[in-house]
Design a protein around this motif. Structure first.
Motif, PDB file in Angstrom:
ATOM      1  N   GLU A 215      42.078  44.677  25.416  1.00 44.89           N
ATOM      2  CA  GLU A 215      42.314  43.806  24.262  1.00 44.89           C
ATOM      3  C   GLU A 215      42.836  42.446  24.705  1.00 44.89           C
ATOM      4  N   MET A 216      43.219  42.325  25.976  1.00 47.10           N
ATOM      5  CA  MET A 216      43.743  41.071  26.474  1.00 47.10           C
ATOM      6  C   MET A 216      42.666  39.987  26.537  1.00 47.10           C
ATOM      7  N   THR A 217      43.069  38.736  26.368  1.00 47.03           N
ATOM      8  CA  THR A 217      42.150  37.631  26.628  1.00 47.03           C
ATOM      9  C   THR A 217      41.722  37.673  28.085  1.00 47.03           C
ATOM     10  N   THR A 218      42.696  37.934  28.949  1.00 46.56           N
ATOM     11  CA  THR A 218      42.455  38.026  30.391  1.00 46.56           C
ATOM     12  C   THR A 218      43.355  39.109  30.960  1.00 46.56           C
ATOM     13  N   MET A 219      42.813  39.899  31.895  1.00 42.32           N
ATOM     14  CA  MET A 219      43.594  40.946  32.538  1.00 42.32           C
ATOM     15  C   MET A 219      43.274  40.949  34.028  1.00 42.32           C
ATOM     16  N   VAL A 220      44.304  40.740  34.862  1.00 42.56           N
ATOM     17  CA  VAL A 220      44.110  40.749  36.307  1.00 42.56           C
ATOM     18  C   VAL A 220      45.184  41.612  36.963  1.00 42.56           C
ATOM     19  N   ILE A 221      44.867  42.071  38.160  1.00 37.47           N
ATOM     20  CA  ILE A 221      45.825  42.844  38.946  1.00 37.47           C
ATOM     21  C   ILE A 221      46.121  42.073  40.233  1.00 37.47           C
ATOM     22  N   LEU A 222      47.392  41.877  40.488  1.00 37.13           N
ATOM     23  CA  LEU A 222      47.818  41.170  41.698  1.00 37.13           C
ATOM     24  C   LEU A 222      47.936  42.162  42.848  1.00 37.13           C
ATOM     25  N   ASP A 223      47.827  41.635  44.079  1.00 36.80           N
ATOM     26  CA  ASP A 223      47.849  42.482  45.261  1.00 36.80           C
ATOM     27  C   ASP A 223      48.911  41.963  46.229  1.00 36.80           C
ATOM     28  N   PRO A 224      49.626  42.851  46.915  1.00 40.50           N
ATOM     29  CA  PRO A 224      50.643  42.397  47.870  1.00 40.50           C
ATOM     30  C   PRO A 224      50.086  41.499  48.966  1.00 40.50           C
ATOM     31  N   SER A 225      48.793  41.608  49.248  1.00 41.43           N
ATOM     32  CA  SER A 225      48.202  40.806  50.308  1.00 41.43           C
ATOM     33  C   SER A 225      48.076  39.338  49.943  1.00 41.43           C
ATOM     34  N   ALA A 226      48.185  39.019  48.648  1.00 38.93           N
ATOM     35  CA  ALA A 226      48.043  37.626  48.199  1.00 38.93           C
ATOM     36  C   ALA A 226      48.893  37.436  46.945  1.00 38.93           C
ATOM     37  N   GLN A 233      40.071  41.343  39.264  1.00 41.02           N
ATOM     38  CA  GLN A 233      39.839  40.798  37.938  1.00 41.02           C
ATOM     39  C   GLN A 233      39.236  41.867  37.033  1.00 41.02           C
ATOM     40  N   ILE A 234      40.077  42.437  36.189  1.00 40.40           N
ATOM     41  CA  ILE A 234      39.649  43.515  35.302  1.00 40.40           C
ATOM     42  C   ILE A 234      38.875  42.948  34.113  1.00 40.40           C
ATOM     43  N   LYS A 235      39.377  41.873  33.546  1.00 34.85           N
ATOM     44  CA  LYS A 235      38.701  41.224  32.430  1.00 34.85           C
ATOM     45  C   LYS A 235      38.955  39.716  32.519  1.00 34.85           C
ATOM     46  N   VAL A 236      37.930  38.978  32.906  1.00 33.99           N
ATOM     47  CA  VAL A 236      38.029  37.521  32.992  1.00 33.99           C
ATOM     48  C   VAL A 236      36.770  36.925  32.376  1.00 33.99           C
ATOM     49  N   ALA A 237      36.934  36.212  31.281  1.00 31.42           N
ATOM     50  CA  ALA A 237      35.794  35.603  30.600  1.00 31.42           C
ATOM     51  C   ALA A 237      35.235  34.453  31.438  1.00 31.42           C
ATOM     52  N   ASP A 238      33.986  34.103  31.157  1.00 29.11           N
ATOM     53  CA  ASP A 238      33.323  33.055  31.935  1.00 29.11           C
ATOM     54  C   ASP A 238      34.095  31.750  31.945  1.00 29.11           C
ATOM     55  N   PHE A 240      37.028  31.226  32.231  1.00 25.70           N
ATOM     56  CA  PHE A 240      38.170  31.250  33.144  1.00 25.70           C
ATOM     57  C   PHE A 240      37.785  31.607  34.577  1.00 25.70           C
ATOM     58  N   LYS A 241      36.494  31.812  34.848  1.00 21.71           N
ATOM     59  CA  LYS A 241      36.061  32.247  36.176  1.00 21.71           C
ATOM     60  C   LYS A 241      36.483  31.259  37.263  1.00 21.71           C
ATOM     61  N   ALA A 242      36.210  29.974  37.045  1.00 20.46           N
ATOM     62  CA  ALA A 242      36.552  28.968  38.052  1.00 20.46           C
ATOM     63  C   ALA A 242      38.051  28.764  38.137  1.00 20.46           C
ATOM     64  N   LEU A 243      38.735  28.985  37.030  1.00 15.35           N
ATOM     65  CA  LEU A 243      40.176  28.751  36.975  1.00 15.35           C
ATOM     66  C   LEU A 243      40.960  29.833  37.716  1.00 15.35           C
ATOM     67  N   LEU A 244      40.533  31.088  37.545  1.00 13.79           N
ATOM     68  CA  LEU A 244      41.239  32.206  38.158  1.00 13.79           C
ATOM     69  C   LEU A 244      40.578  32.557  39.489  1.00 13.79           C
ATOM     70  N   ASP A 245      40.869  31.754  40.470  1.00 10.19           N
ATOM     71  CA  ASP A 245      40.319  31.929  41.815  1.00 10.19           C
ATOM     72  C   ASP A 245      41.125  33.007  42.540  1.00 10.19           C
ATOM     73  N   PRO A 246      40.482  34.103  42.965  1.00 12.02           N
ATOM     74  CA  PRO A 246      41.224  35.178  43.639  1.00 12.02           C
ATOM     75  C   PRO A 246      41.947  34.732  44.904  1.00 12.02           C
ATOM     76  N   SER A 247      41.549  33.598  45.474  1.00 13.02           N
ATOM     77  CA  SER A 247      42.176  33.127  46.711  1.00 13.02           C
ATOM     78  C   SER A 247      43.263  32.083  46.463  1.00 13.02           C
ATOM     79  N   ARG A 248      43.528  31.770  45.177  1.00 16.38           N
ATOM     80  CA  ARG A 248      44.508  30.719  44.875  1.00 16.38           C
ATOM     81  C   ARG A 248      45.549  31.235  43.888  1.00 16.38           C
ATOM     82  N   PRO A 249      46.848  31.058  44.172  1.00 16.40           N
ATOM     83  CA  PRO A 249      47.881  31.543  43.248  1.00 16.40           C
ATOM     84  C   PRO A 249      47.782  30.872  41.882  1.00 16.40           C
TER      85      PRO A 249
END
Length: 364
Positions: A215-226, A233-238, A240-249
């Motif tokens: 039901e979230m607008t966006t749902m992500v899981i963080l990892d100890p490695s980063a 990225q469990i639920k990320v709409a298009d 927000f794809k460029a915004l939520l970069d897995p390699s950038r905090p």
């Protein structure tokens, strides 16, 4: 009965609200990331720096470790016991009261850390189910399996009212939940028991229910490695794809950009259109996707955020085309990966294709 009125969208100018889910194990940066994003959201919504950030703290006032960095935080210490020493727990109705209070205070954003107490804490959903089951079985363990669903039938509607309250909140909400490591299959290195909340390639299991996560607008899981990075990225709409970069905090800028989108501004809508366009080309096959890539260098970085999906779409298109030309209508589709039986590409063609994909990734 009230009159039902359908309103033209041109008359609806209220900004949308965001419900953002951050999950992760201890030390993954959930709290700090949530506060940074909340700062950006509050600034956009109110139009001023230093706008208050509501914070519901169930972690023994742990958020106060950051009060020097976030002096705009307004803090609520939510405990299982009230001032009179009575056990009040973390039941659904209590969380609804918290959201009501945040709206009454006209807070632009509310951070909840940790909402896992609503699921597995004292008086939370799992605790309510257990106590309800005990009441229905009167302590007879032999009846628990048969009456477990009856217990859920009593508890789940209360929890669903809470989820609905979150979805309909007039304030932006960032919900933090704990996550635990998932047992991995030794051979495949993937989760041994995937569920609706436990994806096969994500080694973490959020301490929450799938009804909340999706039901979230966006749902992500963080990892100890980063730390602070939206790695899984469990639920990320298009948009927000460029915004939520897995390699950038994630940062205050992340919150600002998401709030801009919610208010009908920003680049989210245009970015979604670009991703829809490249998906259409990928569904035509590798050649069409490669032609789009060459013709749109300005959009490569954005397209690269969904590269695995694009590759799968292009490969599927090639396999469908191969099957359509086969004399055997019952022939299996050739596998996507090279080297396996049924792959129609020669080794040279396979090497050329893999080199092209590598070049795409390098260019992005």
């Amino acid at each position: 009965m009230g009159v039902i009125r359908f309103i033209p969208v041109t008359e609806i100018n209220d900004p949308l609200t965001l419900s953002i889910g951050l999950s992760g194990g201890s030390g993954t940066g959930k709290t700090y990331s949530a506060l940074l994003m909340a700062r950006g959201i509050a600034e956009v919504v109110t139009g001023r720096k230093g706008a208050p950030i509501g914070f519901v703290d169930t972690e023994n006032r742990r958020a106060l470790h950051y009060k020097q960095d976030f002096p705009e935080m307004v803090h609520f210490d939510m405990q299982a016991v009230n001032d009179a020493g009575e056990m009040v727990g973390f039941g659904p109705e209590r969380w609804i009261e918290v959201i009501d209070a945040a709206e009454a205070a006209k807070l632009a954003v509310l951070v909840v850390d940790s909402f896992s107490h609503a699921w597995e804490g004292v008086g939370g959903v799992l605790d309510l189910h257990a106590t309800t089951l005990d009441r229905l079985t009167r302590g007879d363990d032999s009846k628990k399996d048969a009456r477990s669903q009856l217990a859920w039938a009593e508890v789940k509607p209360r929890y669903r009212r809470l989820i609905d309250r979150i979805v309909r909140a007039k304030t932006n909400i960032i919900i933090c939940t704990r996550a635990k490591p998932v047992m991995q299959d030794f051979k495949t290195k993937q989760n041994a028991r995937p569920t609706k909340t436990r994806m096969k390639d994500v080694p973490w299991d959020p301490a929450s229910d799938g009804d909340l996560m999706f039901e979230m607008t966006t749902m992500v899981i963080l990892d100890p490695s980063a730390k602070g990075c939206p790695v899984h990225q469990i639920k990320v709409a298009d948009q927000f794809k460029a915004l939520l970069d897995p390699s950038r905090p994630m940062s205050a800028d992340t919150g600002r950009a998401m709030a801009e989108w919610a208010m009908g501004r920003g680049e989210g809508r245009n970015q979604k259109a670009v991703l829809d366009e490249v998906r259409i080309e990928a569904r035509k096959g590798r050649e069409a996707m490669s032609a789009w890539w060459k013709a749109n260098p300005q959009h490569r970085a954005l397209a690269a955020t969904i590269m695995p999906e694009l590759q799968e779409l292009a490969e599927a298109a090639e396999r469908r085309a191969q099957q359509a030309t086969s004399d055997n209508p019952f022939a299996d589709l050739p596998p996507a990966e090279g080297g396996a039986e049924g792959d129609s590409m020669t080794p040279e063609q396979r090497a050329e294709y893999e080199a092209a994909i590598a070049n795409m990734r390098e260019a992005s």
